[in-house]
Motif scaffolding. Structure first.
Motif, PDB file in Angstrom:
ATOM      1  N   ARG A  96      68.445   4.185 -13.810  1.00 27.56           N
ATOM      2  CA  ARG A  96      69.591   5.330 -13.392  1.00 27.56           C
ATOM      3  C   ARG A  96      71.020   5.508 -12.029  1.00 27.56           C
ATOM      4  N   VAL A  97      71.622   5.661 -12.366  1.00 25.59           N
ATOM      5  CA  VAL A  97      72.339   5.628 -11.314  1.00 25.59           C
ATOM      6  C   VAL A  97      72.640   7.808 -10.834  1.00 25.59           C
ATOM      7  N   GLY A  98      72.803   7.369  -9.634  1.00 25.57           N
ATOM      8  CA  GLY A  98      73.278   9.134  -9.527  1.00 25.57           C
ATOM      9  C   GLY A  98      74.273   9.497  -7.987  1.00 25.57           C
ATOM     10  N   ILE A 144      73.461  17.151 -13.066  1.00 25.17           N
ATOM     11  CA  ILE A 144      73.227  17.685 -14.157  1.00 25.17           C
ATOM     12  C   ILE A 144      73.487  16.070 -14.428  1.00 25.17           C
ATOM     13  N   ILE A 145      72.276  16.243 -15.582  1.00 25.22           N
ATOM     14  CA  ILE A 145      71.989  14.459 -16.484  1.00 25.22           C
ATOM     15  C   ILE A 145      72.607  14.327 -17.366  1.00 25.22           C
ATOM     16  N   ASP A 146      73.571  13.138 -17.857  1.00 26.10           N
ATOM     17  CA  ASP A 146      74.145  12.845 -19.096  1.00 26.10           C
ATOM     18  C   ASP A 146      73.645  11.317 -18.524  1.00 26.10           C
ATOM     19  N   GLY A 147      72.953  10.984 -19.829  1.00 19.90           N
ATOM     20  CA  GLY A 147      72.413   9.585 -20.242  1.00 19.90           C
ATOM     21  C   GLY A 147      71.462   9.203 -18.540  1.00 19.90           C
ATOM     22  N   LYS A 148      71.933   7.699 -18.245  1.00 20.42           N
ATOM     23  CA  LYS A 148      71.493   7.732 -17.282  1.00 20.42           C
ATOM     24  C   LYS A 148      72.165   8.196 -15.988  1.00 20.42           C
ATOM     25  N   ASP A 160      67.920  18.697  -4.592  1.00 17.31           N
ATOM     26  CA  ASP A 160      67.421  19.244  -5.020  1.00 17.31           C
ATOM     27  C   ASP A 160      67.790  18.222  -7.099  1.00 17.31           C
ATOM     28  N   LEU A 161      68.298  17.338  -7.193  1.00 20.77           N
ATOM     29  CA  LEU A 161      68.698  16.146  -7.663  1.00 20.77           C
ATOM     30  C   LEU A 161      67.454  15.443  -7.651  1.00 20.77           C
ATOM     31  N   THR A 162      67.102  14.798  -6.358  1.00 20.58           N
ATOM     32  CA  THR A 162      66.379  13.887  -5.832  1.00 20.58           C
ATOM     33  C   THR A 162      64.537  14.128  -6.394  1.00 20.58           C
ATOM     34  N   ILE A 163      64.764  15.785  -6.287  1.00 22.44           N
ATOM     35  CA  ILE A 163      63.096  16.484  -6.258  1.00 22.44           C
ATOM     36  C   ILE A 163      63.862  15.832  -7.871  1.00 22.44           C
ATOM     37  N   GLY A 164      64.244  16.269  -8.701  1.00 21.90           N
ATOM     38  CA  GLY A 164      64.076  16.759 -10.174  1.00 21.90           C
ATOM     39  C   GLY A 164      64.087  15.372 -10.863  1.00 21.90           C
ATOM     40  N   MET A 165      64.564  13.820  -9.646  1.00 21.59           N
ATOM     41  CA  MET A 165      64.138  12.532 -10.642  1.00 21.59           C
ATOM     42  C   MET A 165      62.575  12.315 -10.464  1.00 21.59           C
ATOM     43  N   VAL A 166      61.743  12.797  -8.994  1.00 23.55           N
ATOM     44  CA  VAL A 166      60.492  12.608  -8.358  1.00 23.55           C
ATOM     45  C   VAL A 166      59.971  12.985 -10.219  1.00 23.55           C
ATOM     46  N   GLU A 167      60.817  14.796 -10.422  1.00 20.07           N
ATOM     47  CA  GLU A 167      59.992  15.391 -11.598  1.00 20.07           C
ATOM     48  C   GLU A 167      59.925  14.684 -12.343  1.00 20.07           C
ATOM     49  N   LYS A 168      61.066  13.442 -13.213  1.00 19.61           N
ATOM     50  CA  LYS A 168      61.018  13.166 -14.414  1.00 19.61           C
ATOM     51  C   LYS A 168      60.251  11.875 -14.685  1.00 19.61           C
ATOM     52  N   ASP A 169      59.666  11.220 -12.836  1.00 21.95           N
ATOM     53  CA  ASP A 169      59.390  10.338 -13.191  1.00 21.95           C
ATOM     54  C   ASP A 169      57.494  10.612 -13.055  1.00 21.95           C
ATOM     55  N   PHE A 170      57.489  11.546 -12.212  1.00 22.94           N
ATOM     56  CA  PHE A 170      55.652  11.665 -12.195  1.00 22.94           C
ATOM     57  C   PHE A 170      55.512  13.245 -12.414  1.00 22.94           C
ATOM     58  N   GLY A 171      56.394  13.612 -13.018  1.00 23.89           N
ATOM     59  CA  GLY A 171      55.861  15.283 -13.740  1.00 23.89           C
ATOM     60  C   GLY A 171      55.674  16.545 -12.997  1.00 23.89           C
ATOM     61  N   ALA A 172      56.050  17.426 -13.140  1.00 22.12           N
ATOM     62  CA  ALA A 172      56.243  18.308 -12.721  1.00 22.12           C
ATOM     63  C   ALA A 172      54.926  18.830 -11.265  1.00 22.12           C
ATOM     64  N   PRO A 173      53.554  18.860 -11.693  1.00 27.00           N
ATOM     65  CA  PRO A 173      53.011  18.947  -9.958  1.00 27.00           C
ATOM     66  C   PRO A 173      53.119  18.418  -9.053  1.00 27.00           C
ATOM     67  N   LEU A 174      53.669  16.738  -9.179  1.00 28.60           N
ATOM     68  CA  LEU A 174      54.119  16.230  -7.718  1.00 28.60           C
ATOM     69  C   LEU A 174      55.549  16.417  -7.047  1.00 28.60           C
ATOM     70  N   ALA A 175      55.788  17.255  -8.520  1.00 28.52           N
ATOM     71  CA  ALA A 175      57.901  17.520  -7.749  1.00 28.52           C
ATOM     72  C   ALA A 175      57.501  18.724  -6.938  1.00 28.52           C
ATOM     73  N   ARG A 176      56.520  19.637  -7.521  1.00 28.47           N
ATOM     74  CA  ARG A 176      56.232  21.019  -7.278  1.00 28.47           C
ATOM     75  C   ARG A 176      55.460  20.539  -5.384  1.00 28.47           C
ATOM     76  N   ALA A 311      62.097  17.467 -21.685  1.00 25.07           N
ATOM     77  CA  ALA A 311      62.727  16.261 -21.884  1.00 25.07           C
ATOM     78  C   ALA A 311      64.419  16.345 -22.110  1.00 25.07           C
ATOM     79  N   ALA A 312      64.772  17.470 -22.402  1.00 23.78           N
ATOM     80  CA  ALA A 312      66.251  17.594 -22.639  1.00 23.78           C
ATOM     81  C   ALA A 312      67.152  16.799 -21.444  1.00 23.78           C
ATOM     82  N   THR A 313      68.475  16.574 -21.976  1.00 22.71           N
ATOM     83  CA  THR A 313      69.358  15.882 -20.696  1.00 22.71           C
ATOM     84  C   THR A 313      70.390  17.146 -20.524  1.00 22.71           C
TER      85      THR A 313
END
Length: 314
Positions: A96-98, A144-148, A160-176, A311-313
């Motif tokens: 991904r690129v952000g 916004i996430i559109d593809g990668k 918020d974006l980088t915490i969102g990446m953490v959630e995507k990688d390792f789940g909501a509990p770690l992000a919280r 799992a949404a985009t």
């Protein structure tokens, strides 16, 4: 372990560095090195920020990072040919690129946003729309996430974006847990508006502010102008007149905006049924809330909820 790189350019915004804290604290909270964090620049060495504080960087070399982020330049200069080429390579080789805030312009300059949905700081959304018509700019989004490709709004939205990446990688509990470690009152999901209903009202007197605070805390109640006027210690007529003079809208409209903002946030979080959201935010029933959503957001609460499924985009 995932390799993360932040690309900075001279006059970059310092808040971009703070966004890396999400990955840093993910390592701390997990008790292991989940992320290998790197700061890069085209030529390496010290790169001055917009605050004249310089950070040490490594020069571009291997583009095969899991995640590549690009910071924006406060002087609004275009990304160099070298930076654009690195971003194109990263889009080919990285997961991904952000873009953080106005870093989205660098992605647009490299052609990476063509045909994609993207966001940017609301003050520069019009500029992006005018200069890059192939980009589907949606300024009223935190990220916004559109593809990668990930893009974020201004300043704190980068975190918020980088915490969102953490959630995507390792789940909501770690992000919280990361959010709690960073002492964030609330982690905003991607689709949330860049604007706050309370901030946009900005009353000048304590009485009107007191009434608004009361309304925000008691949205579940069937609030009337008389109720809010009593809180402000004014007659209903005087309250309505003063409220409109200070905020530019009627008490009823302001109350609806507060309810919509609260309902949208609850739907983002996805922990409540539509009926529960309607009850908790004072709409009373789902049909009344649906009509308000259609009128203001152009979609139903159910449609908005689907946008925020895990799992949404966006």
């Amino acid at each position: 372990m995932q390799k993360v790189a932040l690309v900075v350019r001279p006059d970059f915004q310092m808040m971009s560095i703070a966004a890396l804290s999400a990955f840093e604290f993910a390592n701390i909270v997990a008790g292991e090195k989940l992320y290998d964090i790197n700061v890069l620049s085209e030529h390496g060495g010290l790169v001055p920020s917009s605050m004249k504080t310089a950070v040490h960087t490594e020069a571009f070399n291997d583009p095969s990072f899991d995640t590549v982020l690009i910071s924006g330049a406060m002087d609004r200069s275009r990304a160099s040919v070298g930076v654009q080429a690195f971003l194109v390579q990263a889009a080919e080789h990285s997961r991904r690129v952000g873009a953080l805030c106005v870093g989205a312009f660098a992605l647009a300059e490299a052609g990476l946003l063509d045909g994609r949905r993207a966001t940017v700081h609301w003050r520069r959304a019009g500029e992006m729309r005018d200069n890059y018509p192939a980009v589907r700019v949606e300024e009223d989004r935190i990220f916004i996430i559109d593809g990668k490709i990930w893009t974020s709004a201004g300043m704190t939205a980068a975190l918020d974006l980088t915490i969102g990446m953490v959630e995507k990688d390792f789940g909501a509990p770690l992000a919280r847990s990361v959010s709690q470690s960073l002492v964030l009152y609330h982690r905003r999901a991607g689709g949330q508006s860049q604007h706050s209903a309370l901030l946009s009202l900005s009353p000048t007197s304590d009485r009107i502010q007191l009434a608004l605070d009361y309304a925000r805390r008691n949205l579940r109640l069937d609030l009337s102008v008389e109720d809010l006027a009593n809180v402000a210690c004014l007659s209903p007529r005087q309250f309505s007149r003063t409220f409109r003079a200070e905020t530019g809208c009627s008490p009823a409209k302001a109350l609806e905006n507060l309810r919509l903002e609260a309902a949208r946030l609850m739907i983002e979080q996805g922990r409540h049924s539509i009926e529960a959201v309607a009850a908790e935010t004072g709409f009373g029933d789902r049909d009344r809330m649906r009509r308000a959503f259609q009128r203001v957001f152009g979609q139903s609460p159910q449609s908005l909820r689907r946008t925020f499924e895990p799992a949404a985009t966006f």
